[in-house]
Design a protein around this motif. Structure first.
Motif, PDB file in Angstrom:
ATOM      1  N   LEU A 169     -16.179  29.846 -13.705  1.00 44.53           N
ATOM      2  CA  LEU A 169     -16.227  28.390 -13.596  1.00 44.53           C
ATOM      3  C   LEU A 169     -14.896  27.765 -14.007  1.00 44.53           C
ATOM      4  O   LEU A 169     -14.435  26.802 -13.389  1.00 44.53           O
ATOM      5  CB  LEU A 169     -17.358  27.832 -14.466  1.00 44.53           C
ATOM      6  CG  LEU A 169     -18.782  28.072 -13.971  1.00 44.53           C
ATOM      7  CD1 LEU A 169     -19.784  27.393 -14.899  1.00 44.53           C
ATOM      8  CD2 LEU A 169     -18.961  27.540 -12.556  1.00 44.53           C
ATOM      9  N   SER A 170     -14.285  28.286 -15.051  1.00 49.75           N
ATOM     10  CA  SER A 170     -12.983  27.753 -15.484  1.00 49.75           C
ATOM     11  C   SER A 170     -11.933  27.937 -14.395  1.00 49.75           C
ATOM     12  O   SER A 170     -11.114  27.049 -14.140  1.00 49.75           O
ATOM     13  CB  SER A 170     -12.530  28.448 -16.775  1.00 49.75           C
ATOM     14  OG  SER A 170     -13.379  28.119 -17.846  1.00 49.75           O
ATOM     15  N   ARG A 171     -11.956  29.097 -13.746  1.00 48.94           N
ATOM     16  CA  ARG A 171     -11.000  29.371 -12.672  1.00 48.94           C
ATOM     17  C   ARG A 171     -11.202  28.410 -11.501  1.00 48.94           C
ATOM     18  O   ARG A 171     -10.236  27.852 -10.966  1.00 48.94           O
ATOM     19  CB  ARG A 171     -11.159  30.815 -12.208  1.00 48.94           C
ATOM     20  CG  ARG A 171     -10.105  31.269 -11.192  1.00 48.94           C
ATOM     21  CD  ARG A 171     -10.397  32.673 -10.723  1.00 48.94           C
ATOM     22  NE  ARG A 171     -11.603  32.736  -9.926  1.00 48.94           N
ATOM     23  CZ  ARG A 171     -11.659  32.419  -8.629  1.00 48.94           C
ATOM     24  NH1 ARG A 171     -10.568  32.003  -8.000  1.00 48.94           N
ATOM     25  NH2 ARG A 171     -12.786  32.507  -7.967  1.00 48.94           N
ATOM     26  N   LEU A 172     -12.453  28.173 -11.131  1.00 51.04           N
ATOM     27  CA  LEU A 172     -12.740  27.275 -10.015  1.00 51.04           C
ATOM     28  C   LEU A 172     -12.392  25.828 -10.356  1.00 51.04           C
ATOM     29  O   LEU A 172     -11.863  25.098  -9.510  1.00 51.04           O
ATOM     30  CB  LEU A 172     -14.217  27.375  -9.630  1.00 51.04           C
ATOM     31  CG  LEU A 172     -14.646  28.698  -8.980  1.00 51.04           C
ATOM     32  CD1 LEU A 172     -16.156  28.760  -8.855  1.00 51.04           C
ATOM     33  CD2 LEU A 172     -13.990  28.851  -7.606  1.00 51.04           C
ATOM     34  N   LYS A 173     -12.693  25.421 -11.573  1.00 48.24           N
ATOM     35  CA  LYS A 173     -12.363  24.056 -11.988  1.00 48.24           C
ATOM     36  C   LYS A 173     -10.858  23.831 -11.931  1.00 48.24           C
ATOM     37  O   LYS A 173     -10.395  22.782 -11.477  1.00 48.24           O
ATOM     38  CB  LYS A 173     -12.885  23.785 -13.400  1.00 48.24           C
ATOM     39  CG  LYS A 173     -14.372  23.504 -13.461  1.00 48.24           C
ATOM     40  CD  LYS A 173     -14.801  23.011 -14.826  1.00 48.24           C
ATOM     41  CE  LYS A 173     -14.819  24.104 -15.840  1.00 48.24           C
ATOM     42  NZ  LYS A 173     -15.396  23.682 -17.132  1.00 48.24           N
ATOM     43  N   LEU A 174     -10.102  24.813 -12.385  1.00 42.38           N
ATOM     44  CA  LEU A 174      -8.644  24.679 -12.384  1.00 42.38           C
ATOM     45  C   LEU A 174      -8.108  24.561 -10.962  1.00 42.38           C
ATOM     46  O   LEU A 174      -7.238  23.722 -10.672  1.00 42.38           O
ATOM     47  CB  LEU A 174      -8.022  25.877 -13.100  1.00 42.38           C
ATOM     48  CG  LEU A 174      -6.521  25.805 -13.358  1.00 42.38           C
ATOM     49  CD1 LEU A 174      -6.168  24.533 -14.134  1.00 42.38           C
ATOM     50  CD2 LEU A 174      -6.049  27.036 -14.125  1.00 42.38           C
ATOM     51  N   LYS A 175      -8.626  25.366 -10.048  1.00 43.05           N
ATOM     52  CA  LYS A 175      -8.208  25.287  -8.645  1.00 43.05           C
ATOM     53  C   LYS A 175      -8.577  23.932  -8.046  1.00 43.05           C
ATOM     54  O   LYS A 175      -7.807  23.343  -7.282  1.00 43.05           O
ATOM     55  CB  LYS A 175      -8.859  26.410  -7.841  1.00 43.05           C
ATOM     56  CG  LYS A 175      -8.315  27.797  -8.142  1.00 43.05           C
ATOM     57  CD  LYS A 175      -9.040  28.879  -7.357  1.00 43.05           C
ATOM     58  CE  LYS A 175      -8.790  28.759  -5.881  1.00 43.05           C
ATOM     59  NZ  LYS A 175      -9.444  29.843  -5.122  1.00 43.05           N
ATOM     60  N   PHE A 176      -9.762  23.445  -8.397  1.00 41.70           N
ATOM     61  CA  PHE A 176     -10.221  22.136  -7.909  1.00 41.70           C
ATOM     62  C   PHE A 176      -9.297  21.020  -8.395  1.00 41.70           C
ATOM     63  O   PHE A 176      -8.835  20.186  -7.607  1.00 41.70           O
ATOM     64  CB  PHE A 176     -11.647  21.897  -8.407  1.00 41.70           C
ATOM     65  CG  PHE A 176     -12.187  20.533  -8.102  1.00 41.70           C
ATOM     66  CD1 PHE A 176     -12.743  20.242  -6.862  1.00 41.70           C
ATOM     67  CD2 PHE A 176     -12.156  19.522  -9.054  1.00 41.70           C
ATOM     68  CE1 PHE A 176     -13.253  18.980  -6.579  1.00 41.70           C
ATOM     69  CE2 PHE A 176     -12.662  18.258  -8.785  1.00 41.70           C
ATOM     70  CZ  PHE A 176     -13.212  17.983  -7.551  1.00 41.70           C
ATOM     71  N   TYR A 177      -9.001  20.993  -9.684  1.00 39.43           N
ATOM     72  CA  TYR A 177      -8.127  19.953 -10.237  1.00 39.43           C
ATOM     73  C   TYR A 177      -6.718  20.039  -9.666  1.00 39.43           C
ATOM     74  O   TYR A 177      -6.073  19.018  -9.405  1.00 39.43           O
ATOM     75  CB  TYR A 177      -8.068  20.076 -11.763  1.00 39.43           C
ATOM     76  CG  TYR A 177      -9.282  19.546 -12.474  1.00 39.43           C
ATOM     77  CD1 TYR A 177      -9.650  18.205 -12.367  1.00 39.43           C
ATOM     78  CD2 TYR A 177     -10.070  20.370 -13.265  1.00 39.43           C
ATOM     79  CE1 TYR A 177     -10.762  17.714 -13.020  1.00 39.43           C
ATOM     80  CE2 TYR A 177     -11.184  19.891 -13.917  1.00 39.43           C
ATOM     81  CZ  TYR A 177     -11.531  18.559 -13.791  1.00 39.43           C
ATOM     82  OH  TYR A 177     -12.628  18.070 -14.441  1.00 39.43           O
ATOM     83  N   TYR A 178      -6.235  21.265  -9.452  1.00 37.09           N
ATOM     84  CA  TYR A 178      -4.884  21.433  -8.922  1.00 37.09           C
ATOM     85  C   TYR A 178      -4.805  20.921  -7.490  1.00 37.09           C
ATOM     86  O   TYR A 178      -3.811  20.292  -7.089  1.00 37.09           O
ATOM     87  CB  TYR A 178      -4.474  22.900  -8.992  1.00 37.09           C
ATOM     88  CG  TYR A 178      -3.058  23.152  -8.525  1.00 37.09           C
ATOM     89  CD1 TYR A 178      -1.995  22.393  -9.025  1.00 37.09           C
ATOM     90  CD2 TYR A 178      -2.778  24.137  -7.577  1.00 37.09           C
ATOM     91  CE1 TYR A 178      -0.691  22.618  -8.589  1.00 37.09           C
ATOM     92  CE2 TYR A 178      -1.479  24.366  -7.147  1.00 37.09           C
ATOM     93  CZ  TYR A 178      -0.443  23.611  -7.661  1.00 37.09           C
ATOM     94  OH  TYR A 178       0.844  23.829  -7.231  1.00 37.09           O
ATOM     95  N   ALA A 179      -5.836  21.165  -6.699  1.00 40.60           N
ATOM     96  CA  ALA A 179      -5.853  20.663  -5.324  1.00 40.60           C
ATOM     97  C   ALA A 179      -5.847  19.134  -5.301  1.00 40.60           C
ATOM     98  O   ALA A 179      -5.126  18.511  -4.514  1.00 40.60           O
ATOM     99  CB  ALA A 179      -7.072  21.200  -4.582  1.00 40.60           C
ATOM    100  N   LEU A 180      -6.635  18.498  -6.190  1.00 41.43           N
ATOM    101  CA  LEU A 180      -6.646  17.035  -6.258  1.00 41.43           C
ATOM    102  C   LEU A 180      -5.306  16.499  -6.744  1.00 41.43           C
ATOM    103  O   LEU A 180      -4.834  15.451  -6.288  1.00 41.43           O
ATOM    104  CB  LEU A 180      -7.758  16.561  -7.197  1.00 41.43           C
ATOM    105  CG  LEU A 180      -9.194  16.666  -6.682  1.00 41.43           C
ATOM    106  CD1 LEU A 180     -10.153  16.032  -7.679  1.00 41.43           C
ATOM    107  CD2 LEU A 180      -9.348  16.001  -5.320  1.00 41.43           C
TER     108      LEU A 180
END
Length: 298
Positions: free
Chosen positions: A227-238
């Protein structure tokens, strides 16, 4: 009297909270031996508004001590003690409602009392059941993971005799994850302010952006938690969507979220959707009319 700190606090109490506060105030553990239940009973007669002209110190004292001469210092002390109890009650309710803070306090207690077996068992359980703590904001959740990682690291650093294989979380990775998420979200907030009130971007954000290879760091991070990995990718894309005014980066973030939405708690999903709406609203200001899109988040 009606505008005192204590009365302002009591006005906010629900009927249920008034019942709970009566029990709290009656407990010798909290009231330190002072019986304030009679005073509280008198005050609650004026609830919920506490705006009656009869609510005066003289009238309250007369009910407490019939036939005795009014002594302001006696009532002032009692009201002050009751105010402290009311503040403690509200703080206790906030603490009890935060499952993570309760768990963290318990772990700290085990740590400080050298209860090693209990600490190891409980922190392992906390990491395994982390999503059940119901932390709504994704970044708050990451902060909580970092706090757990920090206390775990402190625990093992002071006990070289323990087998490090039991250690569940890497504090350096957690700190890096948290810093990057905080930076990406802070950038979004500041860029929105800059657009609306013509405020220049803080130099610190520019310095960080120009000095750090985000993709290299994100690729190097060994996140034990998916979940931490996915959240980081999500925030970076935004972040890139705003930084580059690029709608494709927005769609990348949306894809990450919807492809993995089942992994996130409901409260976190709501936060992500809010961030997506916020981002597309920002991007729409810069898109030509023929490129505007109609979004759906169902």
């Amino acid at each position: 009297m009606q505008n005192s700190k204590l009365i302002n606090l009591l006005r906010t109490f629900s009927t249920e909270e008034m019942r709970e506060f009566r029990k709290y105030a009656a407990s010798p553990y909290f009231n330190k031996g002072r019986d304030l239940t009679s005073l509280l009973k008198i005050l609650f007669k004026y609830s919920p508004g506490f705006d009656s002209p009869l609510l005066t110190k003289i009238n309250i004292f007369a009910e407490l001590y019939p036939g005795k001469q009014y002594k302001d210092n006696v009532l002032k002390t009692m009201l002050s003690c009751l105010n402290s109890l009311a503040e403690g009650f509200l703080a206790q309710k906030m603490f009890d409602s935060n499952k993570f803070e309760v768990q963290l306090a318990k772990l700290n207690a085990y740590h400080n009392r050298d209860l090693e077996k209990l600490f190891i068992k409980d922190i392992k359980k906390t990491f395994s059941n982390f999503d059940k703590l119901e932390i709504a904001d994704p970044i708050d959740a990451e902060k909580s993971r970092y706090e757990l990682a920090t206390i775990e690291t402190t625990f093992y650093n002071g006990r070289r005799n323990l087998n490090i294989k039991h250690k569940k979380y890497d504090v350096a990775s957690s700190a890096s994850n948290l810093f990057l998420m905080e930076y990406f979200v802070s950038y979004a907030d500041e860029s929105a302010k800059a657009h609306f009130i013509n405020q220049p971007m803080p130099e610190l954000f520019e310095l960080i952006h120009n000095s750090i290879n985000f993709e290299r760091i994100i690729g190097a991070l060994n996140s034990e938690n998916e979940l931490s990995r996915l959240k980081l990718k999500f925030y970076y894309a935004l972040y890139r969507a705003r930084r580059l005014t690029n709608i494709e980066c927005y769609f990348e973030a949306k894809k990450i979220f919807y492809k993995n939405s089942g992994l996130f708690p409901l409260t976190a999903r709501q936060s992500f959707i809010f961030l997506l709406i916020n981002c597309i609203s920002y991007l729409m200001r810069f898109l030509p009319a023929n490129e505007l899109v109609k979004e759906n988040y169902s």
